[in-house]
Design an enzyme around this catalytic site. Structure first.
Site, PDB file in Angstrom:
ATOM      1  N   ASP A 297       3.379  -3.199   2.395  1.00  0.00           N
ATOM      2  CA  ASP A 297       3.402  -1.968   3.205  1.00  0.00           C
ATOM      3  C   ASP A 297       2.287  -1.032   2.760  1.00  0.00           C
ATOM      4  O   ASP A 297       2.505   0.156   2.549  1.00  0.00           O
ATOM      5  CB  ASP A 297       4.771  -1.288   3.083  1.00  0.00           C
ATOM      6  CG  ASP A 297       4.968  -0.186   4.128  1.00  0.00           C
ATOM      7  OD1 ASP A 297       4.191  -0.151   5.102  1.00  0.00           O
ATOM      8  OD2 ASP A 297       5.873   0.639   3.964  1.00  0.00           O
ATOM      9  N   ARG A 301      -0.008   6.470   3.942  1.00  0.00           N
ATOM     10  CA  ARG A 301       1.212   7.233   3.639  1.00  0.00           C
ATOM     11  C   ARG A 301       1.806   6.822   2.289  1.00  0.00           C
ATOM     12  O   ARG A 301       2.581   7.572   1.687  1.00  0.00           O
ATOM     13  CB  ARG A 301       2.252   7.042   4.748  1.00  0.00           C
ATOM     14  CG  ARG A 301       2.739   5.615   4.878  1.00  0.00           C
ATOM     15  CD  ARG A 301       3.744   5.395   5.993  1.00  0.00           C
ATOM     16  NE  ARG A 301       4.019   3.969   6.163  1.00  0.00           N
ATOM     17  CZ  ARG A 301       3.301   3.161   6.922  1.00  0.00           C
ATOM     18  NH1 ARG A 301       2.274   3.642   7.602  1.00  0.00           N
ATOM     19  NH2 ARG A 301       3.590   1.875   7.012  1.00  0.00           N
ATOM     20  N   ASN A 302       1.469   5.612   1.833  1.00  0.00           N
ATOM     21  CA  ASN A 302       1.960   5.116   0.551  1.00  0.00           C
ATOM     22  C   ASN A 302       0.929   5.210  -0.560  1.00  0.00           C
ATOM     23  O   ASN A 302       1.064   4.557  -1.595  1.00  0.00           O
ATOM     24  CB  ASN A 302       2.445   3.666   0.695  1.00  0.00           C
ATOM     25  CG  ASN A 302       3.760   3.571   1.443  1.00  0.00           C
ATOM     26  OD1 ASN A 302       4.577   4.484   1.373  1.00  0.00           O
ATOM     27  ND2 ASN A 302       3.960   2.503   2.183  1.00  0.00           N
ATOM     28  N   ASP A 315       5.042   2.775  -4.123  1.00  0.00           N
ATOM     29  CA  ASP A 315       6.020   1.944  -3.397  1.00  0.00           C
ATOM     30  C   ASP A 315       5.688   0.460  -3.436  1.00  0.00           C
ATOM     31  O   ASP A 315       6.064  -0.286  -2.544  1.00  0.00           O
ATOM     32  CB  ASP A 315       6.148   2.407  -1.934  1.00  0.00           C
ATOM     33  CG  ASP A 315       6.920   3.709  -1.826  1.00  0.00           C
ATOM     34  OD1 ASP A 315       7.277   4.262  -2.873  1.00  0.00           O
ATOM     35  OD2 ASP A 315       7.152   4.176  -0.706  1.00  0.00           O
TER      36      ASP A 315
END
Length: 457
Positions: A297, A301-302, A315
């Site tokens: 992922d 945003r991560n 993450d």
């Protein structure tokens, strides 16, 4: 251990007594746990804090061994009361002799995707269907929960729509409650949902994992994750097991990369800074690549930004198992490689595809990828060979890297090691020619020459 560099927050165990410290040194006994605060006066000396007394002073690394990472018993479960796919009669037999408030949760056979809460009350077992609606769980269409752990916690305190409070879990055979075994794993306490706090003198962030399956999978991977140490990975400090799983990490004061870029824009952040963010992420991913770990992922945003402006991958231990592995709708389609979407084939090279999208996000200052296209359109058009155009003012070599990351055949995509080499070259050129990145001028031709094909192969 004497030759090993110890980083902030590392916990050490004393190998022998040091009961007569000199001025500035820390006293301790064999077996005491100490936490590294910073490097001291010499190569092998560190400033440390005694975990029990709170006193600080210098210690010698030669008299210490690094405390092992958290070891997790494979039988530990965040949901020991969850029995999987068993029938109603099997559940009844497991709850005998029936007691008020004795309970277990099972998968619904009649309604796949839903669950059943089985509760003992008045000498009988009552079966409550737990429906999965709008990404949440509910028994009565009134009270909604993010996951089973939240639901069990609520009904342990409130009767709600069921006949009695949940008083005693019926554990699945062979499991142990992680909450009971690991409650004090991290010394960080707060009765409410916590997002920021202090741990051994360091600002930390606490994140609650809402997905039951992901939380259990992460718990099983904790030993691996706490061993990962890299300047471009958000450091996992530990976990809290209390009404679900909470992970404790270093605090990244400037938030995620998307918001960081959107709130500042191209008139504040230079091309050189964008390249350094890209390099930071690439170095973190190259480290995961070397450990044969797949993120699954990777997206802006991560990526989190520290107070010093360093970008770090976060993450990276949370996506090994999806909440509903068969539910492709939960995949971040705009960032996911075609082979991962179609055949669930995740690999370092599918992470490279996502990195190409992250590069596009970065050089467009946080825009949503595939602007004005629906998820359905993205899936169809990418399969047909469509690739996004370069963001405005994006250096040609960076766009070439993006295109290399988006090769349809995974083997043709560059490794993170190759990507790192190419971005480092661009960063070096900008460092040596800072005047050439002014926004009012066209991008200099030197960037076209550096790794112009962008294939990385």
């Amino acid at each position: 251990m004497a030759t090993k560099c110890l980083v902030f927050g590392t916990q050490c165990v004393a190998k022998s007594d040091h009961s007569q410290p000199k001025t500035g040194e820390l006293a301790y006994r064999k077996g005491d746990i100490l936490t590294i605060m910073r490097t001291g006066t010499g190569k092998e000396h560190y400033k440390a804090r005694h975990n029990t007394t709170g006193e600080e002073g210098l210690i010698s690394a030669t008299n210490m061994r690094e405390r092992e990472a958290i070891r997790v018993d494979p039988s530990l479960s965040l949901m020991p009361w969850f029995h999987g796919k068993i029938s109603g009669p099997e559940a009844v037999s497991k709850l005998r002799p029936v007691e008020d408030g004795l309970f277990l949760v099972r998968e619904s056979i009649r309604h796949p995707g839903d669950y059943v809460l089985c509760v003992g009350y008045s000498s009988q077992v009552i079966h409550y269907r737990v429906m999965y609606q709008h990404s949440k769980l509910t028994i009565d269409n009134t009270q909604y929960f993010y996951n089973l752990i939240d639901m069990i916690e609520f009904h342990s305190k409130h009767k709600g729509a069921i006949a009695t409070k949940l008083l005693k879990p019926k554990d699945k055979e062979g499991t142990k409650s992680a909450e009971l075994e690991l409650f004090n794993l991290v010394l960080f306490c707060c009765p409410l949902a916590v997002f920021e706090g202090d741990y051994i003198g360091q600002k930390v962030a606490v994140k609650n994992i809402k997905c039951d399956v992901t939380a259990q999978a992460f718990l099983e991977e904790t030993t691996v994750m706490t061993k990962l140490q890299h300047k471009n990975l958000v450091r996992l400090l530990g976990v809290i097991v209390d009404n679900g799983l909470h992970i404790v990490t270093e605090l990244m004061a400037k938030g995620n990369l998307v918001n960081f870029l959107r709130t500042r824009g191209r008139f504040v952040i230079s091309t050189g800074q964008l390249l350094r963010f890209a390099l930071d992420v690439c170095e973190g991913m190259e480290y995961l690549e070397s450990k044969r770990l797949v993120h699954r992922d990777l997206a802006a945003r991560n990526i989190l930004v520290s107070n010093e402006g360093v970008a770090k991958v976060s993450d990276f231990g949370l996506t090994k198992v999806d909440c509903k592995a068969s539910d492709n709708a939960k995949l971040p389609v705009k960032w996911t490689a075609p082979e991962a979407l179609k055949k669930e084939k995740f690999s370092t090279r599918s992470d490279v595809w996502s990195y190409g999208v992250l590069l596009w996000e970065t050089f467009s200052y946080g825009r949503q990828p595939y602007p004005k296209m629906s998820v359905k359109e993205v899936k169809e058009r990418v399969e047909q060979g469509y690739r996004m155009e370069a963001p405005e003012e994006c250096p040609p070599t960076v766009y070439a890297l993006m295109r290399g990351c988006w090769e349809a055949e995974p083997k043709k995509r560059p490794s993170f090691h190759k990507l790192q080499e190419k971005i480092e070259r661009d960063c070096l050129e900008i460092d040596s020619n800072p005047g050439q990145v002014a926004r009012s001028e066209p991008e200099p031709t030197r960037l076209v020459r550096a790794g112009s094909n962008g294939s990385g192969s």
